[in-house]
Design an enzyme around this catalytic site. Structure first.
Site, mmCIF file in Angstrom:
data_model
loop_
_atom_site.group_PDB
_atom_site.id
_atom_site.type_symbol
_atom_site.label_atom_id
_atom_site.label_comp_id
_atom_site.label_asym_id
_atom_site.label_seq_id
_atom_site.Cartn_x
_atom_site.Cartn_y
_atom_site.Cartn_z
ATOM 1 N N GLU A 199 -18.664 -30.058 -4.094
ATOM 2 C CA GLU A 199 -18.768 -31.514 -4.250
ATOM 3 C C GLU A 199 -20.214 -32.001 -4.144
ATOM 4 O OE1 GLU A 199 -15.952 -33.217 -1.442
ATOM 5 O OE2 GLU A 199 -14.379 -33.138 -2.954
ATOM 6 N N ASP A 234 -6.230 -30.232 -1.615
ATOM 7 C CA ASP A 234 -7.012 -31.064 -0.708
ATOM 8 C C ASP A 234 -6.173 -31.942 0.209
ATOM 9 O OD1 ASP A 234 -8.964 -32.442 0.532
ATOM 10 O OD2 ASP A 234 -9.678 -33.552 -1.200
ATOM 11 N N GLU A 245 -6.489 -39.308 5.691
ATOM 12 C CA GLU A 245 -7.131 -39.718 4.441
ATOM 13 C C GLU A 245 -6.114 -39.977 3.336
ATOM 14 O OE1 GLU A 245 -9.939 -36.886 2.871
ATOM 15 O OE2 GLU A 245 -10.235 -38.042 1.033
HETATM 16 O O1 GCW Z 1 -10.778 -34.614 0.894
HETATM 17 C C1 GCW Z 1 -12.114 -34.615 0.486
HETATM 18 C C2 GCW Z 1 -12.658 -35.905 0.989
HETATM 19 C C3 GCW Z 1 -14.144 -35.883 1.207
HETATM 20 C C4 GCW Z 1 -14.498 -34.676 2.084
HETATM 21 C C5 GCW Z 1 -14.051 -33.421 1.349
HETATM 22 C C6 GCW Z 1 -14.304 -32.162 2.159
HETATM 23 C C7 GCW Z 1 -16.238 -34.480 3.719
HETATM 24 O O2 GCW Z 1 -12.310 -36.931 0.106
HETATM 25 O O3 GCW Z 1 -14.493 -37.088 1.855
HETATM 26 O O4 GCW Z 1 -15.881 -34.628 2.368
HETATM 27 O O5 GCW Z 1 -12.666 -33.486 1.123
HETATM 28 O O6 GCW Z 1 -13.379 -31.699 2.813
HETATM 29 O O7 GCW Z 1 -15.408 -31.649 2.140
#
Ligand code: GCW
Length: 684
Positions: free
Chosen positions: A264, A337, A365
């Protein structure tokens, strides 16, 4: 205009004292006198002694012995309990034994005199706390560690808060805190921030908790003035070596690093043509002399892959056995995720020589932030108990990660924290239960959620007032039993009204709260948009991960691979995760897929409405502050559940072209309005 308040607010309890929600599950009753004997002294043992004296609920005037001795049955910080004695081979073990004894006294659980050893040796909270005080995916206020104004001033109030945090963690067996976000600022490794890390570590230490840091892979460039962060470049290696030496001169017992690299947008070894192994080993070599570990995250996915769910496995399995022995690969519970439901990540069952550790998300989240009542323990239990078949039947995720299957030098588990500066720490009373549950499962990965919910409810709600009141007899049948059941059902309920039958990643991009199955702005990376995941069209819905599709099923061992591959055998909760099926596909109960989907969404909404009733009946047993908070949150959750149902049914109906079954309540929102308001909100 005159406002009319709903009648039920007038019945809010006023007879019970407002409970200080700041105390979490640790509010003591009136202590009964006790004598504590211990032949040694240390700051940890002093805490153990004090906790017993402040919280003893056993026989008045009892003598309790704290005995530190070597015992083959006691592993790491394990302990042995009897009514008047706690034995352990470490000071932290004694402290854990004390908390366990006090918990049993308060919940009325019998002592069995058994040895209690932790399942994982490293039990971590990962804080996604930024150095400017904000918290990524935090729904409970700003960071308890960092702040924007006067960032390096350390006040007595800071220390008190860190101490309360440490105490709460120790009481559930957590022994490590990663103090900063995995999207790490390089600044964390500069002198001023390290001085603050030192101060935090000093407060955590007596509670048996080590500090860990997330590090930015490009730190040598950002704060070291180098031109590269290539892990094989000699100047980079020397820079990290010196930096690590400096860090350990400041915090001699730092636990180690967590690294999000080549993920990311975060820098990593791959931008220099190097592998995860090169990057992780370089840091591991630097940490080794100090006993530090590297937790290297497997959360990686490239924009151009045909299936994001496959990528962590594809990148890491070829590297199995190539990492140093102080590296652990940190793997999210599911392959995508932290979604409301995913099958377990196949990486858990694939690595044989390099240890892997589960990463769970305590902060909600994707599960309604600090608004929804969702007890996550059942989700983690589902993951830990999933059978990978790595070494035949019984090779659960828990056993693949806790050292039961392969001997591991380090075993670890991490939970992304839901803690902030809010008075109640977590933004919602019921979110405290998730912090509690994470600690309990990290300590004992075979505990069941019903027991954990039971403990938490008793510790949180059964206080002196309820004990002394005439309501005592009713407490169990009218409060504990229904509220515990509500907690146990709550995750499945959320799955039903958000992403049933294996749907995933169809949330709004606006902070990941609420529905957004339509969200796909032009030029957006496809794998960040819901249509990539639900694949809805006239022909059906679901992501084809079978051998004819992306073939993600083949990352699982048999018999799972074949089971997941066949829609008739695939568990229905994962159906649309693994299959793209026509709208009229026949489900096990004879319903067609479209109808089944409609009933799931609707069922979820109905269940939240039931939760509202359950909670309203809890009125006599809860103080007014907590009662009202939960009542309001449930109303908000209900409104959002209806939005989810309406949004998803109306959106998918454009493809199914079938009526919503007539015994289901009609939508109360308009699709166009929902889409418009979703797009006008700021996205992140
Ligand atoms: O789920 C996603 C989140 C990001 C997070 C990423 C991760 C810290 O939206 O905010 O970043 O995973 O786990 O690295």
């Amino acid at each position: 205009m005159k406002r009319i308040f709903p009648v039920f607010f007038f019945f809010v309890a006023v007879d019970l004292h407002a409970q200080p929600t700041h105390q979490l599950w640790l509010s003591n009753g009136k202590a009964i006198p006790v004598t504590v004997e211990c032949s040694r002294n240390s700051s940890t043992l002093a805490i153990a002694r004090e906790e017993l004296q402040n919280g003893w609920q056993g026989k008045p005037g009892a003598l309790v012995k704290l005995v530190i001795k070597k015992d083959k049955a006691l592993k790491s910080d394990g302990f042995r309990l009897s009514e008047n004695m706690i034995e352990a081979s470490t000071d932290a073990g004694i402290l854990y034994g004390v908390y366990d004894l006090l918990r049993r006294q308060r919940t009325g659980e019998n002592l069995e005199g058994e040895v209690d050893n932790p399942s994982f040796s490293v039990r971590l909270l990962d804080h996604w706390d930024n150095l400017n005080g904000t918290v990524e995916r935090g729904y409970a206020g700003n960071s308890i560690f960092w702040r924007k104004v006067d960032p390096f001033v350390i006040t007595d109030a800071d220390k008190k808060l860190w101490q309360e945090y440490a105490r709460a963690n120790a009481s559930i067996g957590i022994n490590g805190s990663v103090l900063n976000n995995v999207n790490a600022s390089p600044q964390i490794l500069t002198a001023d921030y390290l001085a603050r890390v030192k101060a935090i570590a000093e407060v955590l230490r007596p509670y048996g908790i080590k500090a860990y840091l997330s590090v930015n892979f490009a730190s040598p460039i950002a704060i070291g003035g180098l031109k590269t962060a290539d892990p094989l470049d000699p100047s980079v290696i020397v820079w990290w070596k010196n930096k690590i030496k400096e860090i350990y001169s400041i915090v001699p017992d730092l636990g180690g690093f967590v690294v999000k690299a080549s993920s990311e947008g975060q820098p990593g070894p791959q931008q220099y043509g190097r592998s995860h192994t090169d990057g992780a080993n370089m840091l591991a070599d630097g940490l080794k002399p100090y006993g530090g570990i590297v937790m290297w995250r497997a959360f990686v996915y490239a924009a151009n892959d045909n299936d994001r769910a496959k990528q962590a496995y594809s990148e890491f399995v070829p590297l199995d056995g190539k990492f140093r022995d102080n590296v652990i690969i940190q793997v999210k519970n599911g392959p995508v995720d932290f979604q409301p439901r995913e099958p377990f990540s196949p990486l858990f069952g694939a690595m044989k020589k390099t240890p892997v550790m589960p990463e769970f998300q305590i902060t909600q989240e994707y599960l309604g932030h600090s608004v929804y009542l969702v007890f996550l323990s059942t989700m983690w239990e589902e993951c830990l108990r999933s059978d990978t078949y790595q070494q035949g039947a019984g090779s659960t995720v828990a056993r693949c990660t806790d050292g039961s299957i392969y001997p591991q030098k380090y075993t670890a588990i991490a939970g992304v924290s839901n803690i902030g500066l809010d008075t109640n720490w977590c933004g919602y009373l019921f979110a405290q239960a998730n912090w509690y549950a994470f600690g309990r499962l990290a300590w004992n990965d075979t505990l069941n959620s019903s027991k954990i919910a039971d403990e938490w409810l008793k510790l949180t709600f059964y206080n002196d007032t309820s004990r002394n009141s005439e309501k005592k007899n009713n407490w169990t049948s009218s409060f504990l039993v229904p509220v515990r059941q509500m907690m146990l059902d709550s995750r499945e309920v959320a799955v039903n009204f958000m992403m049933p039958l294996g749907l995933h990643h169809i949330m709004s991009a606006n902070g990941h709260y609420g529905p957004g199955p339509w969200w796909a702005p032009k030029k957006m990376r496809a794998d960040w948009t819901p249509p990539y995941y639900h694949q809805a069209g006239i022909d059906g819905i679901g992501f084809d991960r079978t051998t004819k599709g992306s073939d993600a099923v083949s990352q699982y061992h048999e018999p799972l691979a074949s089971k997941f591959n066949n829609p008739a055998e695939c568990p229905e909760e994962y159906l649309l995760w693994f299959h793209h099926l026509p709208w009229n596909y026949k489900m096990k109960n004879g319903r067609i897929l479209w109808d089944a989907l409609c009933y799931r969404f609707d069922g979820g909404v109905r269940q939240v409405r039931e939760f509202q009733k359950i909670w309203d009946k809890a009125l006599p047993f809860v103080d007014s502050v907590r009662f009202t908070e939960v009542q309001r949150k449930l109303a908000e959750q209900c409104a959002n559940a209806i939005l989810w149902k309406d949004a998803c049914l109306l959106y998918f109906q454009q493809f199914s072209r079938m009526p919503i079954p007539y015994d289901i309540d009609r939508p109360v929102h308009n699709l166009d309005d929902m889409i418009r308001s979703d797009f006008t909100l700021h996205s992140n």
